[in-house]
Design an enzyme around this catalytic site. Structure first.
Site, PDB file in Angstrom:
ATOM      1  N   SER A 142       4.790  -6.264  11.536  1.00  0.00           N
ATOM      2  CA  SER A 142       5.496  -7.139  10.597  1.00  0.00           C
ATOM      3  C   SER A 142       4.520  -8.031   9.833  1.00  0.00           C
ATOM      4  CB  SER A 142       6.498  -8.010  11.347  1.00  0.00           C
ATOM      5  OG  SER A 142       7.411  -7.212  12.064  1.00  0.00           O
TER       6      SER A 142
HETATM    7  N1  SAH Z   1       7.168  -6.756  15.956  1.00  0.00           N
HETATM    8  C1  SAH Z   1       6.601  -5.459  15.711  1.00  0.00           C
HETATM    9  C2  SAH Z   1       7.490  -4.729  14.735  1.00  0.00           C
HETATM   10  C3  SAH Z   1       7.379  -3.280  14.809  1.00  0.00           C
HETATM   11  S1  SAH Z   1       8.518  -2.433  13.740  1.00  0.00           S
HETATM   12  C4  SAH Z   1       5.211  -5.638  15.143  1.00  0.00           C
HETATM   13  O1  SAH Z   1       5.000  -6.596  14.399  1.00  0.00           O
HETATM   14  O2  SAH Z   1       4.348  -4.828  15.400  1.00  0.00           O
HETATM   15  C5  SAH Z   1       9.951  -2.318  14.756  1.00  0.00           C
HETATM   16  C6  SAH Z   1       9.780  -1.634  16.070  1.00  0.00           C
HETATM   17  O3  SAH Z   1      11.085  -1.513  16.651  1.00  0.00           O
HETATM   18  C7  SAH Z   1       9.222  -0.215  15.995  1.00  0.00           C
HETATM   19  O4  SAH Z   1       8.103  -0.101  16.832  1.00  0.00           O
HETATM   20  C8  SAH Z   1      10.381   0.663  16.478  1.00  0.00           C
HETATM   21  O5  SAH Z   1       9.973   1.813  17.185  1.00  0.00           O
HETATM   22  C9  SAH Z   1      11.141  -0.298  17.372  1.00  0.00           C
HETATM   23  N2  SAH Z   1      12.541   0.048  17.611  1.00  0.00           N
HETATM   24  C10 SAH Z   1      13.451   0.532  16.736  1.00  0.00           C
HETATM   25  N3  SAH Z   1      14.630   0.721  17.343  1.00  0.00           N
HETATM   26  C11 SAH Z   1      14.469   0.326  18.650  1.00  0.00           C
HETATM   27  C12 SAH Z   1      15.329   0.281  19.789  1.00  0.00           C
HETATM   28  N4  SAH Z   1      16.597   0.666  19.749  1.00  0.00           N
HETATM   29  N5  SAH Z   1      14.814  -0.171  20.949  1.00  0.00           N
HETATM   30  C13 SAH Z   1      13.525  -0.578  21.044  1.00  0.00           C
HETATM   31  N6  SAH Z   1      12.671  -0.543  20.007  1.00  0.00           N
HETATM   32  C14 SAH Z   1      13.134  -0.105  18.816  1.00  0.00           C
END
Ligand code: SAH
Length: 220
Positions: A70
């Site tokens: 993010s």
């Molecule tokens: N806070 C993280 C954001 C990553 S993007 C960062 O800054 O690196 C969002 C993440 O949510 C992705 O890695 C995706 O695989 C995960 N995600 C999506 N749906 C999900 C679910 N149902 N349960 C757990 N993780 C999920």
């Protein structure tokens, strides 16, 4: 957590990091603790080496599997929105991704529980936090739509991918007066929302328009 500013400091100048912190301040991040943690954490360790030189820009970056780390502003904004709701001892994070938001939370609350549906991302994030000697995080490979009932209730829940509506299990796992910060909606119609448990129900507050990857069901 210990001060981490010594790790990898050669990689990016202090000036580059200070510029990011100034920008976050101008964008409305006013919590000094959030700003301190954003300044100290080496974000370049959470992205691929090829992208490390861009790690202190205020933008999201790809982390593989179609996912992104993010934007620093959004990490700070969501953290600030969560902490403003009251004391946070235990926080559940849904969507570990790179683990950067996880590390920010770990520096500010007593215990973090973090769920990721893509196992290889979860493993990498876990290794990164180990390297930084962050010890108050428990990771789980699973479907965040279901929350993590074993450790509930949580003072705070932070979701870093967007569902269409508030997942019932997450609302149920909030402590009394606990709060859930999440992006919600579809495509270009998403908003950052704060849901607070109040006597007899929930109060919902829309914070600002956002753009996140979708929250997906099941594991990968
Ligand atoms: N806070 C993280 C954001 C990553 S993007 C960062 O800054 O690196 C969002 C993440 O949510 C992705 O890695 C995706 O695989 C995960 N995600 C999506 N749906 C999900 C679910 N149902 N349960 C757990 N993780 C999920």
């Amino acid at each position: 957590m210990s001060n981490l500013s010594h790790i990898g400091i050669g990689m990016t100048s202090l000036r580059t990091r200070e510029r990011l912190i100034t920008r976050l301040g101008e964008a409305g991040i006013s919590d000094p603790e959030v700003l301190r943690v954003m300044r100290d954490l080496p974000r370049h360790l959470f992205v691929d080496e090829a992208l490390a030189s861009r790690a202190y820009e205020d933008s999201p970056l790809p982390i593989g599997h179609g996912q992104t780390i993010s934007q620093p502003y959004m990490v700070a904004r969501m953290t600030q929105a969560l902490l403003a709701a009251g004391p946070m001892h235990t926080v559940l994070e849904v969507g570990t991704g790179s683990g950067f938001q996880t590390a920010v939370l770990a520096a500010l609350v007593r215990r973090v529980y973090s769920i990721e549906r893509i196992q290889s991302l979860q493993i990498r994030a876990q290794a990164c936090l180990r390297l930084l000697q962050v010890r108050n995080v428990r990771f789980r490979h699973g479907d965040g739509f279901l929350g993590w009932p074993e450790y509930a209730p949580y003072d705070g829940i932070l979701v870093t991918a967007a569902p269409r509506a508030v997942p019932r299990a997450l609302a149920d796992q909030l402590a009394p007066t606990g709060c859930l910060v999440l992006p919600m909606g579809e495509g270009d119609r998403q908003a950052l929302v704060r849901v607070t448990r109040v006597p007899g129900g929930f109060a919902q507050q829309i914070l600002e328009p956002v753009s996140f990857v979708p929250l997906l069901g099941g594991v990968a």
